[in-house]
Scaffold this active site. Sequence first.
Site, short mmCIF file in Angstrom:
data_model
loop_
_atom_site.label_atom_id
_atom_site.label_comp_id
_atom_site.label_asym_id
_atom_site.label_seq_id
_atom_site.Cartn_x
_atom_site.Cartn_y
_atom_site.Cartn_z
N GLY A 7 0.66 -1.19 -0.09
CA GLY A 7 -0.30 0.03 0.03
C GLY A 7 0.93 1.07 0.04
N LEU A 35 -2.82 -0.27 -6.83
CA LEU A 35 -3.40 0.94 -7.35
C LEU A 35 -4.91 1.09 -7.78
CD1 LEU A 35 -0.44 1.67 -10.08
CD2 LEU A 35 -0.52 2.41 -7.70
N THR A 36 -5.28 0.94 -6.53
CA THR A 36 -6.89 1.17 -6.53
C THR A 36 -6.99 2.44 -6.94
OG1 THR A 36 -7.16 1.70 -4.41
CG2 THR A 36 -7.18 -0.69 -4.83
N THR A 124 -6.08 0.68 13.19
CA THR A 124 -6.61 2.17 13.43
C THR A 124 -7.25 2.13 14.88
OG1 THR A 124 -8.54 3.21 12.80
CG2 THR A 124 -8.44 0.88 12.01
N ASP A 125 -7.39 3.20 15.52
CA ASP A 125 -8.19 3.57 16.67
C ASP A 125 -9.71 3.03 16.41
OD1 ASP A 125 -9.04 5.78 15.00
OD2 ASP A 125 -8.45 7.21 16.80
N GLU A 126 -10.16 2.99 15.19
CA GLU A 126 -11.44 2.88 14.75
C GLU A 126 -11.81 1.15 15.45
OE1 GLU A 126 -13.04 4.45 11.17
OE2 GLU A 126 -11.33 5.82 11.19
N TYR A 149 -15.57 -1.21 7.52
CA TYR A 149 -14.24 -0.64 7.47
C TYR A 149 -13.62 -1.04 8.83
CZ TYR A 149 -9.94 2.01 8.29
OH TYR A 149 -8.54 2.27 8.65
N ASN A 178 -6.79 9.40 13.62
CA ASN A 178 -7.00 10.09 12.24
C ASN A 178 -5.95 10.78 11.78
OD1 ASN A 178 -9.83 9.39 13.13
ND2 ASN A 178 -10.28 10.46 11.00
N PRO A 204 -19.96 19.13 2.82
CA PRO A 204 -20.86 18.30 3.41
C PRO A 204 -20.48 17.61 4.92
CG PRO A 204 -19.71 16.85 1.77
CD PRO A 204 -18.84 18.35 1.85
N ARG A 272 -23.79 10.18 8.87
CA ARG A 272 -23.18 8.54 8.29
C ARG A 272 -24.03 7.82 9.30
NH1 ARG A 272 -17.05 8.15 9.42
NH2 ARG A 272 -16.82 8.95 7.21
P1 NAD Z 1 -5.15 4.86 1.49
O1 NAD Z 1 -6.65 4.59 1.22
O2 NAD Z 1 -4.63 6.45 1.03
O3 NAD Z 1 -4.06 3.76 0.70
C1 NAD Z 1 -4.35 2.59 0.61
C2 NAD Z 1 -3.32 1.82 -0.30
O4 NAD Z 1 -3.54 0.52 -0.54
C3 NAD Z 1 -3.51 2.48 -1.82
O5 NAD Z 1 -2.28 2.90 -2.30
C4 NAD Z 1 -4.25 1.30 -2.48
O6 NAD Z 1 -3.82 1.27 -3.95
C5 NAD Z 1 -3.48 0.07 -1.89
N1 NAD Z 1 -4.39 -0.95 -1.80
C6 NAD Z 1 -5.51 -1.34 -1.57
N2 NAD Z 1 -6.07 -2.80 -1.93
C7 NAD Z 1 -5.00 -3.27 -2.28
C8 NAD Z 1 -4.52 -4.52 -2.24
N3 NAD Z 1 -5.49 -5.58 -2.25
N4 NAD Z 1 -3.37 -4.95 -2.74
C9 NAD Z 1 -2.33 -4.15 -2.61
N5 NAD Z 1 -2.75 -2.72 -2.53
C10 NAD Z 1 -3.78 -2.35 -2.07
O7 NAD Z 1 -4.82 4.53 2.94
P2 NAD Z 1 -4.02 5.23 4.13
O8 NAD Z 1 -5.07 6.45 4.65
O9 NAD Z 1 -2.79 5.57 3.43
O10 NAD Z 1 -4.12 4.14 5.03
C11 NAD Z 1 -2.98 3.27 5.21
C12 NAD Z 1 -3.28 2.26 6.12
O11 NAD Z 1 -3.32 3.07 7.50
C13 NAD Z 1 -4.53 1.64 6.04
O12 NAD Z 1 -4.23 0.16 6.34
C14 NAD Z 1 -5.41 2.17 7.10
O13 NAD Z 1 -6.54 1.23 7.66
C15 NAD Z 1 -4.46 2.53 8.21
N6 NAD Z 1 -5.08 3.78 8.99
C16 NAD Z 1 -5.33 4.94 8.34
C17 NAD Z 1 -5.66 6.01 8.87
C18 NAD Z 1 -6.04 7.43 8.22
O14 NAD Z 1 -6.46 8.39 9.19
N7 NAD Z 1 -5.57 7.34 7.07
C19 NAD Z 1 -5.62 6.14 10.28
C20 NAD Z 1 -5.27 4.82 11.25
C21 NAD Z 1 -5.05 3.59 10.27
P1 TYD Z 2 -13.08 10.38 7.70
O1 TYD Z 2 -12.40 11.61 7.06
O2 TYD Z 2 -13.89 9.74 6.63
O3 TYD Z 2 -12.37 9.56 8.78
P2 TYD Z 2 -13.05 8.37 9.61
O4 TYD Z 2 -14.53 8.32 9.62
O5 TYD Z 2 -12.19 7.20 9.49
O6 TYD Z 2 -12.71 8.88 11.11
O7 TYD Z 2 -14.18 11.44 8.58
C1 TYD Z 2 -13.73 12.07 9.93
C2 TYD Z 2 -14.99 12.92 10.26
O8 TYD Z 2 -15.43 13.66 9.49
C3 TYD Z 2 -15.99 11.65 10.57
O9 TYD Z 2 -16.56 12.05 11.92
C4 TYD Z 2 -17.09 11.76 9.48
C5 TYD Z 2 -16.92 13.26 9.07
N1 TYD Z 2 -17.02 13.77 7.83
C6 TYD Z 2 -18.03 14.71 7.51
O10 TYD Z 2 -18.86 15.37 8.28
N2 TYD Z 2 -18.34 14.97 6.06
C7 TYD Z 2 -17.59 14.49 5.15
O11 TYD Z 2 -17.67 14.65 3.94
C8 TYD Z 2 -16.49 13.25 5.41
C9 TYD Z 2 -15.72 12.68 4.50
C10 TYD Z 2 -16.30 13.22 6.97
#
Ligand code: NAD
Ligand code: TYD
Length: 338
Positions: A7, A35-36, A124-126, A149, A178, A204, A272
């Site tokens: 990823g 590369l989704t 993730t904390d989720e 998720y 986050n 939104p 949501r």
């Molecule tokens: P992102 O959605 O930006 O990137 C995900 C990447 O994974 C992409 O490049 C996608 O092409 C690749 N991918 C998806 N499915 C795949 C597969 N089957 N095989 C190979 N590659 C694949 O995600 P992100 O925000 O960078 O998150 C990265 C990790 O961190 C995830 O595991 C997510 O659960 C975790 N995480 C994210 C956050 C956040 O706030 N973004 C917080 C806590 C944990």
């Molecule tokens: P998000 O960035 O989707 O992360 P997560 O749901 O994994 O925490 O959302 C962060 C917070 O923002 C969440 O409480 C949902 C809210 N949110 C909106 O109010 N509007 C939006 O369009 C999005 C994408 C998120």
Amino acid sequence: MKLLVTGGAGFIGSNFIHHILKTYPQYKIVTLDKLTYAGNLDNLSDIEPANNYQFVKGDICDLKLVEEIVSGGIDAILNFAAETHVDRSLYDPKCFVQTNITGTQVLLEAVLKYKVKRFIQISTDEVYGSIEQGKFFTEESLLLPNSPYSASKAGADLLVRSYFKTFKLPVLITRSSNNYGPYQFPEKLIPLFITNALEDRELPLYGDGLYIRDWIYVEDNCKGIDLVLHKGKEGEIYNLGGGAEKTNLEITNFILNYLGKPESLIKHVKDRPAHDRRYAMDCIKAEKELNFRPKVKLEEGLKKTVEWYLNNKEWWKKVKSGEYLKYYENHYLKREKV
Ligand code: NAD
Ligand code: TYD
């Protein structure tokens, strides 16, 4: 050290690769990414010419391909690959189960077969679910995920745990709050609202906008993952929070004020389903055992992030005109105003 970063073309993965190559220029990195819609090679274009970096396009669920890469000699795997957006998991949960759970199991099998010395699951904390004011989840807290998720991420965490217990695999888990910062796909709150505001489009905001998230600047998370990789104890979980709780409305107002845009851009839309009210973690374990301390204050990080999107319009305009646009029109624009 040779790392397999799955990823790596996504938001946190690409920031992590930048961090590692800057901090340890002698390390080698292979990244495996499907590369989704969320994976973007533009995130890695500056390091593409480096001879200690290799990109492989492929799926973590493809055992044959994973084994091919791992059999070439990999010291540690960091699994960032995932389907990551809660809203999308409400419309299409299947691919979340496939990538997040099955994909993790395939990687664990490769760790077992090729005796990889370290496996870091990026979680993730989720997975803990929502928590009331004044309380904080520790690494011992129950897993009570509320979206497909977070349920798929919790499932992966439990699989990782089972491979530790059953096969004594050298696994570790990070659970961060986050993230925000450069290269974040503009479907998540902060980049969506920055880019929409820049285009004078509506923001939104779900429900009353008083949902609370703890925010960590992506660079701080990458440093935390680096500490876990090098100093973490096998079989352990580490919470990596930013210590910066804010309501979504506060974040929104900060972005609008910083950009000099009117509050009238905010559109309160239907909430949501099963929306977690608050995420908050106790991160004392990572602080005590690894000396983990996030450095970037929220206001400073938000300014840096807004500036990055201001300076990289080409990056997000391209992203927003692709597959994303169809999704946005089908789902976001159809949300009822409340
Ligand atoms: P992102 O959605 O930006 O990137 C995900 C990447 O994974 C992409 O490049 C996608 O092409 C690749 N991918 C998806 N499915 C795949 C597969 N089957 N095989 C190979 N590659 C694949 O995600 P992100 O925000 O960078 O998150 C990265 C990790 O961190 C995830 O595991 C997510 O659960 C975790 N995480 C994210 C956050 C956040 O706030 N973004 C917080 C806590 C944990
Ligand atoms: P998000 O960035 O989707 O992360 P997560 O749901 O994994 O925490 O959302 C962060 C917070 O923002 C969440 O409480 C949902 C809210 N949110 C909106 O109010 N509007 C939006 O369009 C999005 C994408 C998120």
